[in-house]
Design an enzyme around this catalytic site. Structure first.
Site, PDB file in Angstrom:
ATOM      1  N   ASP A  32     -19.397 -18.281  -8.406  1.00 25.62           N
ATOM      2  CA  ASP A  32     -18.964 -19.632  -8.753  1.00 25.62           C
ATOM      3  C   ASP A  32     -18.783 -20.458  -7.486  1.00 25.62           C
ATOM      4  O   ASP A  32     -17.931 -20.139  -6.653  1.00 25.62           O
ATOM      5  CB  ASP A  32     -17.629 -19.577  -9.506  1.00 25.62           C
ATOM      6  CG  ASP A  32     -17.813 -19.138 -10.943  1.00 25.62           C
ATOM      7  OD1 ASP A  32     -18.644 -19.755 -11.644  1.00 25.62           O
ATOM      8  OD2 ASP A  32     -17.139 -18.191 -11.366  1.00 25.62           O
ATOM      9  N   ASP A 172     -19.578 -18.752 -20.563  1.00 22.40           N
ATOM     10  CA  ASP A 172     -18.719 -18.592 -19.380  1.00 22.40           C
ATOM     11  C   ASP A 172     -17.352 -19.222 -19.610  1.00 22.40           C
ATOM     12  O   ASP A 172     -17.241 -20.434 -19.808  1.00 22.40           O
ATOM     13  CB  ASP A 172     -19.419 -19.277 -18.185  1.00 22.40           C
ATOM     14  CG  ASP A 172     -18.701 -19.046 -16.866  1.00 22.40           C
ATOM     15  OD1 ASP A 172     -17.712 -18.293 -16.826  1.00 22.40           O
ATOM     16  OD2 ASP A 172     -19.154 -19.643 -15.861  1.00 22.40           O
TER      17      ASP A 172
HETATM   18  C1  DX5 Z   1     -14.947 -21.274 -14.510  1.00 23.95           C
HETATM   19  C2  DX5 Z   1     -15.961 -20.348 -13.886  1.00 23.95           C
HETATM   20  C3  DX5 Z   1     -15.982 -19.015 -14.543  1.00 23.95           C
HETATM   21  C4  DX5 Z   1     -14.669 -18.295 -14.404  1.00 23.95           C
HETATM   22  C5  DX5 Z   1     -14.460 -17.397 -15.587  1.00 23.95           C
HETATM   23  O1  DX5 Z   1     -15.029 -22.513 -13.977  1.00 23.95           O
HETATM   24  O2  DX5 Z   1     -17.256 -20.887 -13.997  1.00 23.95           O
HETATM   25  O3  DX5 Z   1     -17.080 -18.222 -14.144  1.00 23.95           O
HETATM   26  O4  DX5 Z   1     -14.582 -17.539 -13.230  1.00 23.95           O
HETATM   27  O5  DX5 Z   1     -13.177 -16.883 -15.537  1.00 23.95           O
HETATM   28  P1  DX5 Z   1     -12.478 -16.251 -16.825  1.00 23.95           P
HETATM   29  O6  DX5 Z   1     -13.374 -15.159 -17.324  1.00 23.95           O
HETATM   30  O7  DX5 Z   1     -11.173 -15.762 -16.295  1.00 23.95           O
HETATM   31  O8  DX5 Z   1     -12.325 -17.359 -17.813  1.00 23.95           O
HETATM   32 ZN    ZN Z   2     -19.050 -19.611 -13.690  1.00 24.01          ZN
END
Ligand code: DX5
Ligand code: ZN
Length: 211
Positions: A32, A172
């Site tokens: 990310d 996601d």
């Molecule tokens: C959010 C990111 C995700 C995040 C997901 O902006 O794009 O990839 O890391 O985290 P979880 O699984 O904790 O929601």
């Molecule tokens: Zn992400």
């Protein structure tokens, strides 16, 4: 189910997790990238990503939550990157951006925010490998899954099947064993997860893969 492990937090130390990732073999490491503009948080710099990922042979899925994604392509093309995903909301000329990523021989995906209508992606489905449906507002991990995402997944799945497109659907944000199953039933092909997986990397990757 394909599984992509998000390593968003700068607190995650590569040496602590890459062995577990190598053992549990997710399909991708999800990187990310945030610029503090498209979203308010900032994450990795490219040199930090390079260092982190040099510990692993897993392919990278790079999720660019940035305003000017084209300037990031070259750096990531030089790493073990399989796919670059940019945000529909961050780019004016979508066709140009798709072609730029493809010039580097990489797969290309488009992410859409929770408030963006899925129909905006129809013109691009024959050109892209993946749609990343954001099931939280982008910017941080640990948020709750937005239930309305399920409707988006199933609408998109029908469009893909009717058009005979090769595009896969990834989801996601807020993914765990329960929301992951709902996404699968709605038509998702891949799940991205951070907080759920990092609670117990080996077992939770296995659980999501077997969904
Ligand atoms: C959010 C990111 C995700 C995040 C997901 O902006 O794009 O990839 O890391 O985290 P979880 O699984 O904790 O929601
Ligand atoms: Zn992400």
């Amino acid at each position: 189910m394909k599984v992509s492990v998000s390593v968003l937090s700068n607190e995650i130390k590569p040496q602590d997790i890459v062995k577990k990732l190598d053992l549990s073999k997710p399909d991708y490491i999800h990187i990310d990238i945030m610029d503090g503009k498209f979203v308010s948080n900032k994450t990795w710099t490219t040199s930090e990503v390079k260092k982190f990922t040099s510990y692993s042979t897993l392919p990278l899925e790079v999720h660019l939550m940035v305003n000017n994604p084209s300037k990031y392509i070259e750096d990531y093309a030089l790493m073990n990157t399989s796919i670059i995903i940019f945000h529909y909301e961050a780019v004016k000329d979508i066709n140009e951006m798709i072609n730029k990523v493809k010039l580097y021989g990489l797969k290309v995906g488009i992410a859409i925010n929770p408030e963006t209508n899925i129909y905006v992606l129809i013109p691009y489905l024959n050109m892209i490998d993946e749609v990343l449906i954001m099931s939280v507002h982008p910017g941080k991990s640990g948020q709750s899954f937005i239930e309305e995402s399920l409707e988006k997944i199933s609408v998109l799945k029908n469009i893909i099947l009717e058009g005979n497109y090769k595009t896969i659907i990834s989801v996601d944000g807020g993914i765990n064993n329960e929301t992951g199953l709902l996404c699968k039933d709605a038509g998702a092909d891949e799940l991205v997860s951070a907080s759920y997986i990092h609670k117990d990397i080996i077992n939770n990757i296995k659980t999501l893969k077997n969904i």
